[in-house]
Motif scaffolding. Structure first.
Motif, PDB file in Angstrom:
ATOM      1  N   LEU A   1    -113.400-101.288  33.295  1.00 37.00           N
ATOM      2  CA  LEU A   1    -113.554-101.907  31.985  1.00 37.00           C
ATOM      3  C   LEU A   1    -113.303-100.887  30.878  1.00 37.00           C
TER       4      LEU A   1
ATOM      5  N   VAL B   1    -110.409-101.300  28.060  1.00 35.39           N
ATOM      6  CA  VAL B   1    -110.716-101.332  26.630  1.00 35.39           C
ATOM      7  C   VAL B   1    -109.970-100.235  25.899  1.00 35.39           C
TER       8      VAL B   1
ATOM      9  N   ALA C   1    -109.882-107.571  29.068  1.00 38.25           N
ATOM     10  CA  ALA C   1    -111.232-107.031  28.888  1.00 38.25           C
ATOM     11  C   ALA C   1    -112.277-108.131  29.045  1.00 38.25           C
TER      12      ALA C   1
END
Length: 480
Positions: free
Chosen positions: A75, A79, A89
């Motif tokens: 993640l 991002v 995301a």
């Protein structure tokens, strides 16, 4: 002498080498015993050690928590590339929300006995989101609106500092076919055990050679503490041989500790043991008195419990005879001048008190004659008294008469005591007296300073030994 000193020096080097190896082995054993309970500490402070030692204990990352942390890392990478609001995301945030819910439900920390760690994670997340449900807290945390509103960087710093380290401590430990956890520490310990086994056998053969009368069992008992270095279980007991080896190798001085330990043990048990022994002796004396043995002591009756004689000798009579002979033949001749002086002084005192003697002292020469007469009279009295004592000792008739007098005195005393019915009173008084001894003397004994007693004992032990006097095969006969 030089060769002997060299040999002792070499032995000391060898003892120090083996003590150092044993100390190293003990450190490894203690580290192995502490690894699983303290793995969180080693993981936080020395992560390289956990990477090396986890396989030895059969520890590997838990699949669920590992996937969870990898999803968080993915993640963060997503991002950084596409931003927090991108569809990719959002998908990863939904996945993390699902994984968080599964982690709470399945509790992957239970297999490692770390359920408390999961509760700590849930509590921290509740406090962060201010919600009562841990699942809802995680769902809120892994959502685009929350992270956008509260700041992506700020929330990820919180997660990486407060949550990630706790999740990273979880692990899965492999189990072998016997149902026990995988532990191959014995591979590390095996070279030490082989070395100590070879050394132990060498020492046993050496002891057996120096002491041929010893059995093999006795030779093993000589080095009993080394057996703890050979057993593959209860390895923590190796602290016993390591401590003793360090002391023998003069690397550590344990004499103060041994002295304090000995003093502590003696101080704890001496009081109780002394009280038990003294009270038991007094109780036995009370029982003997209550059974009537005091009557045998006083009256020598034949109908009482028989007295055990081991040499057909009346020790009391023998001791009394020896004392009488010593006093008559050895002591009295040495103190005869002092006895004569006392008698002379008393005779002169009596003569001075007689009125006629005081009147005669005014005549010339009377005082000198009086002094000479008193000296002769004192000397004659002393000599005659000593001769009478010698005759009483050597004369068989006088000795027989004396024995008859003593026997008659004992019979008469016993008869009169029985008539007065005081035996029971004497027994009762003696029993009460011994009871008072238990209550008073034994109590004072228990309050005595044990440290002072031990110090006196050590002083006696440190005194130079008394040179033994050559003993004859039999006691010399006393001749006078």
């Amino acid at each position: 002498m030089a060769n002997q000193k060299k040999s002792k020096k070499q032995n000391l080097y060898f003892e120090r080498l083996m003590a150092t190896i044993a100390m190293l082995n003990l450190c490894l054993v203690l580290f192995d015993l502490s690894y699983v309970p303290w793995r969180n500490f080693y993981l936080g402070k020395f992560p390289q050690i956990t990477q090396i030692y986890d396989p030895i204990k059969g520890i590997e990352p838990h699949r669920e928590t590992k996937n969870y942390l990898e999803a968080v890392t993915a993640l963060e990478a997503q991002v950084s590339q596409t931003g927090l609001t991108s569809p990719e995301a959002k998908t990863k945030l939904e996945e993390l929300s699902r994984l968080s819910s599964e982690m709470i439900e399945t509790n992957p920390f239970a297999s490692a006995n770390k359920s408390g760690t999961l509760e700590k994670i849930k509590n921290r997340m509740r406090d962060r989101i201010a919600k009562g449900s841990a699942k809802q807290s995680f769902a809120t945390f892994w959502s685009q609106p929350y992270l956008s509103q509260n700041g992506w960087q700020k929330e990820m710093i919180f997660f990486n500092q407060k949550i990630r380290p706790l999740i990273a401590t979880n692990y899965y430990r492999q189990v072998d076919e016997s149902g026990d956890f995988v532990d191959i520490f014995w591979w590390i310990d095996l070279p030490f055990v082989l070395l100590f086994s070879l050394e132990f056998l060498t020492r046993i053969f050496y002891i057996k050679r120096r002491h041929p009368s010893f059995s093999w069992f006795n030779a093993i008992l000589w080095r009993w503490y080394d057996l703890f270095l050979l057993i593959p279980f209860w390895r923590w007991l190796r602290i016993i041989p390591v401590t003793m080896r360090l002391d023998q190798a003069k690397l550590v001085n344990l004499q103060p500790f041994n002295r304090q330990l000995h003093q502590t043990v003696v101080a704890n048990f001496a009081e109780d043991i002394t009280e038990v022994v003294v009270i038991r002796v007094i109780n036995q004396m009370q029982i003997s008195i209550q059974e009537g043995e005091i009557i045998r002591w006083l009256l020598q009756k034949d109908n009482l419990r028989p007295y055990i004689d081991i040499n057909d000798v009346n020790e009391i009579e023998a001791i009394a005879g020896l004392l009488v002979q010593t006093i008559v033949y050895q002591v009295l001749p040495k103190i005869q001048p002092e006895i004569t002086a006392i008698l002379h002084h008393n005779i002169e005192t009596v003569l001075h008190q007689v009125p006629l003697s005081r009147n005669l002292q005014i005549l010339p020469g009377v005082t000198k004659i009086q002094t000479q007469l008193s000296e002769q009279l004192a000397t004659q009295l002393t000599t005659n008294l000593y001769k009478a004592l010698v005759s009483a000792v050597e004369d068989p008739v006088a000795k027989k008469l004396t024995n008859q007098l003593v026997e008659r005195f004992s019979q008469a005393l016993g008869t009169e005591i029985q008539k007065q019915q005081v035996i029971s009173q004497i027994q009762s008084l003696l029993v009460d007296f011994l009871e008072e001894v238990k209550l008073n003397y034994v109590q004072r004994l228990s309050q005595e300073d044990i440290d002072q007693i031990l110090e006196q004992t050590r002083q006696l032990k440190t005194q130079p030994p008394i040179q033994p006097v050559a003993k004859q095969a039999t006691l010399p006969e006393i001749r006078y």
